[in-house]
Scaffold this motif. Structure first.
Motif, PDB file in Angstrom:
ATOM      1  N   LEU A  24      -2.034  -0.021  12.867  1.00 16.80           N
ATOM      2  CA  LEU A  24      -1.817  -0.932  11.730  1.00 16.80           C
ATOM      3  C   LEU A  24      -0.647  -1.863  12.008  1.00 16.80           C
ATOM      4  CD1 LEU A  24      -2.279   1.590   8.801  1.00 16.80           C
ATOM      5  CD2 LEU A  24      -3.811  -0.270   9.405  1.00 16.80           C
ATOM      6  N   LEU A  60      -4.543   7.781   2.590  1.00 18.43           N
ATOM      7  CA  LEU A  60      -4.183   6.667   3.459  1.00 18.43           C
ATOM      8  C   LEU A  60      -5.169   5.507   3.290  1.00 18.43           C
ATOM      9  CD1 LEU A  60      -1.852   6.409   5.428  1.00 18.43           C
ATOM     10  CD2 LEU A  60      -3.370   7.154   7.249  1.00 18.43           C
ATOM     11  N   GLU A  84      -5.713  -4.176   2.222  1.00 16.66           N
ATOM     12  CA  GLU A  84      -5.023  -4.786   3.369  1.00 16.66           C
ATOM     13  C   GLU A  84      -3.699  -5.430   3.003  1.00 16.66           C
ATOM     14  OE1 GLU A  84      -7.489  -6.828   6.123  1.00 16.66           O
ATOM     15  OE2 GLU A  84      -9.196  -5.536   5.674  1.00 16.66           O
ATOM     16  N   ILE A 105      -4.534   1.408   2.228  1.00 19.01           N
ATOM     17  CA  ILE A 105      -4.805   0.224   3.060  1.00 19.01           C
ATOM     18  C   ILE A 105      -6.022  -0.589   2.623  1.00 19.01           C
ATOM     19  CG2 ILE A 105      -3.731   1.300   5.085  1.00 19.01           C
ATOM     20  CD1 ILE A 105      -6.543   1.656   6.271  1.00 19.01           C
ATOM     21  N   ARG A 157     -11.434   2.905   9.474  1.00 24.93           N
ATOM     22  CA  ARG A 157     -10.084   3.035  10.037  1.00 24.93           C
ATOM     23  C   ARG A 157      -9.504   4.431   9.836  1.00 24.93           C
ATOM     24  NH1 ARG A 157      -6.450  -2.329   9.691  1.00 24.93           N
ATOM     25  NH2 ARG A 157      -6.155  -1.921  11.882  1.00 24.93           N
ATOM     26  N   CYS A 158      -9.900   5.087   8.771  1.00 26.29           N
ATOM     27  CA  CYS A 158      -9.320   6.399   8.485  1.00 26.29           C
ATOM     28  C   CYS A 158     -10.251   7.544   8.892  1.00 26.29           C
ATOM     29  CB  CYS A 158      -8.934   6.499   7.017  1.00 26.29           C
ATOM     30  SG  CYS A 158      -7.662   5.307   6.585  1.00 26.29           S
ATOM     31  N   GLN A 162       1.085  -5.249   9.995  1.00 23.33           N
ATOM     32  CA  GLN A 162       1.637  -4.699   8.762  1.00 23.33           C
ATOM     33  C   GLN A 162       3.041  -4.145   8.997  1.00 23.33           C
ATOM     34  OE1 GLN A 162      -2.131  -2.599   8.050  1.00 23.33           O
ATOM     35  NE2 GLN A 162      -2.036  -3.382   5.974  1.00 23.33           N
ATOM     36  N   GLY A 179       0.879  -1.168   0.000  1.00 22.24           N
ATOM     37  CA  GLY A 179       0.000   0.000   0.000  1.00 22.24           C
ATOM     38  C   GLY A 179       0.906   1.204   0.000  1.00 22.24           C
ATOM     39  N   ILE A 203      -1.525   4.655  12.255  1.00 19.19           N
ATOM     40  CA  ILE A 203      -0.326   3.941  11.794  1.00 19.19           C
ATOM     41  C   ILE A 203       0.158   2.977  12.871  1.00 19.19           C
ATOM     42  CG2 ILE A 203       2.088   4.206  11.063  1.00 19.19           C
ATOM     43  CD1 ILE A 203       1.199   6.957   9.860  1.00 19.19           C
ATOM     44  N   SER A 218     -11.846   0.437   5.454  1.00 14.39           N
ATOM     45  CA  SER A 218     -10.862   1.507   5.311  1.00 14.39           C
ATOM     46  C   SER A 218     -11.488   2.867   5.640  1.00 14.39           C
ATOM     47  CB  SER A 218     -10.207   1.489   3.921  1.00 14.39           C
ATOM     48  OG  SER A 218     -11.136   1.809   2.936  1.00 14.39           O
ATOM     49  N   VAL A 253       5.604  -1.247   8.128  1.00 11.97           N
ATOM     50  CA  VAL A 253       5.416   0.134   7.685  1.00 11.97           C
ATOM     51  C   VAL A 253       6.762   0.833   7.549  1.00 11.97           C
ATOM     52  CG1 VAL A 253       4.268   2.339   8.191  1.00 11.97           C
ATOM     53  CG2 VAL A 253       3.251   0.208   9.031  1.00 11.97           C
ATOM     54  N   LEU A 258       3.219  -1.333   4.053  1.00  8.49           N
ATOM     55  CA  LEU A 258       2.769   0.032   3.786  1.00  8.49           C
ATOM     56  C   LEU A 258       3.971   0.944   3.609  1.00  8.49           C
ATOM     57  CD1 LEU A 258      -0.106   0.659   6.347  1.00  8.49           C
ATOM     58  CD2 LEU A 258      -0.283   0.512   3.864  1.00  8.49           C
TER      59      LEU A 258
END
Ligand SMILES: Nc1ncnc2c1ncn2[C@@H]1O[C@H](COP(=O)(O)OP(=O)(O)OP(=O)(O)O)[C@@H](O)[C@H]1O
Ligand SMILES: [Mg+2]
Length: 250
Positions: free
Chosen positions: A178, A143, A150, A147, A119-120, A188, A77, A175, A116, A190, A154
C-alpha cells in the motif's frame, strides 16, 4: 499528509496524551511504538476524528479535524484495535456498506469492493458471514474496510495482533504494498502501532515512540539502528522502569 499539533487528551486527572507533535509526508510508513497504556490508541482515535482532543489539533491531507471533519475523515482509513464488524453480514455486503457510508459512488462501489477483497486475500470468503470467520480473517476484513474507499492515509492500530505467522507476513506485505504501490496507483501514508518490533524493522522507515503520553523518539529507522543497536534495546532504554507506573496509579 498527517499533522499532529500539540495533541493532548485528558481523562479526569490523567493526561493520556501530552502535547504530541509530528508531521508525516505522503508515502511515509511510520511505526508508532510505546508500552501498554502509552497513549497510542488514544492518539490514533484523535487523528481519525473519533475522539475530540482536550488540546491541540491535527490535520489529515490538509483538512483540519475540527474545521473540516467530514473531509478529514474521508481521507482516512482506520483499523481500530477491535474493528466494529457486523457479525451477521457477509464479507461482501459489509464492505459494500462501508463503501457506501464512505461516499464511494454507486457506480464505483462494486469495483472498490472487489479490489479490497483481492488486496486482503478475501476473494474466497466473500460470501461468508463475518461471524463465522477465524480471527485472522476477521482482521483482514477490518483491513479491507479501512482501504475500501482508497484513502490517502491509513491509521492501523495493531493490524497483526492475534494473527498466525503466515498471516502476519501476508498482512505485512499488504501494508508494504500500500505504501509502495505498483505504477499508476496512489501511494498511501501509513501509521501503524504494534508491539512486534520485527514488524517495524520489516516495513517502517520511521519510528515514533511515545511513553506516558509524550513523544520520546522520532527518527528514521536507519538512524536508530545505525550503530548496531536493536529497536528492542532502544525501546527498553527509553521506557525502562516507568512503563506501568501510570496504570498502577490509575
Ligand atoms: N476512555 C478512557 N477513560 C479513561 N482512561 C482511558 C480511556 N481510554 C484510555 N485510557 C487511559 O489512557 C492511557 C492510554 O491508553 P491507550 O489505550 O491510548 O494506550 P495504548 O498505548 O494504546 O496501549 P496498548 O499498547 O495497551 O494498546 C491508559 O492509561 C488508559 O488506561
Ligand atoms: Mg492501544
Amino acid at each position: 499528509m498527517i499533522e499532529a499539533r500539540q495533541l493532548s487528551k485528558r481523562y479526569g486527572d490523567m493526561l493520556a496524551v501530552d502535547g504530541v507533535d509530528f508531521s508525516l509526508e505522503r508515502g511515509e510508513v511510520v511505526g508508532f511504538l510505546g508500552p501498554n497504556g502509552a497513549g497510542k490508541t488514544t492518539t490514533m482515535r484523535m487523528l481519525t476524528g473519533f475522539l475530540p482532543p482536550s488540546e491541540g489539533t491535527a490535520s489529515i491531507a490538509g483538512f483540519d479535524i475540527f474545521n473540516d471533519p467530514i473531509e478529514a475523515r474521508r481521507c482516512v482509513g482506520y483499523l481500530p484495535e477491535s474493528p466494529p464488524l457486523y457479525p451477521e453480514m457477509s464479507v461482501k455486503s459489509y464492505l459494500s456498506y462501508v463503501a457506501k457510508i464512505k461516499d464511494v459512488s454507486r457506480g464505483e462501489r462494486r469495483q472498490a469492493v472487489e479490489r479490497s477483497l483481492e488486496r486482503c486475500g478475501l476473494v474466497d470468503v466473500r460470501n461468508r458471514v463475518i461471524g463465522t470467520l477465524s480471527k485472522g480473517y476477521r482482521q483482514r476484513v477490518g483491513l479491507a474496510q479501512a482501504i475500501v474507499h482508497e484513502p490517502p492515509v491509513l491509521i492501523l492500530d495493531e493490524p497483526t495482533a492475534g494473527l498466525d505467522p503466515l498471516q502476519i507476513q501476508e498482512i505485512r506485505e499488504l501494508i508494504a504494498e500500500l505504501a509502495a504501490p505498483a505504477k499508476g496507483e496512489t501511494q498511501q501514508t501509513v501509521i501503524l502501532s504494534t508491539h512486534i518490533l520485527a514488524e517495524v524493522e520489516a516495513i517502517c522507515r520511521r519510528v515514533i515512540l511515545i511513553h506516558q503520553g509524550c513523544k520520546v523518539v522520532d527518527a528514521p529507522l536507519s538512524e536508530l539502528t545505525a550503530e548496531g543497536q536493536s529497536l528492542e534495546e532502544l525501546f527498553v532504554r527509553e521506557t525502562m522502569g516507568r512503563s506501568s507506573a501510570r496504570e498502577e496509579r490509575a
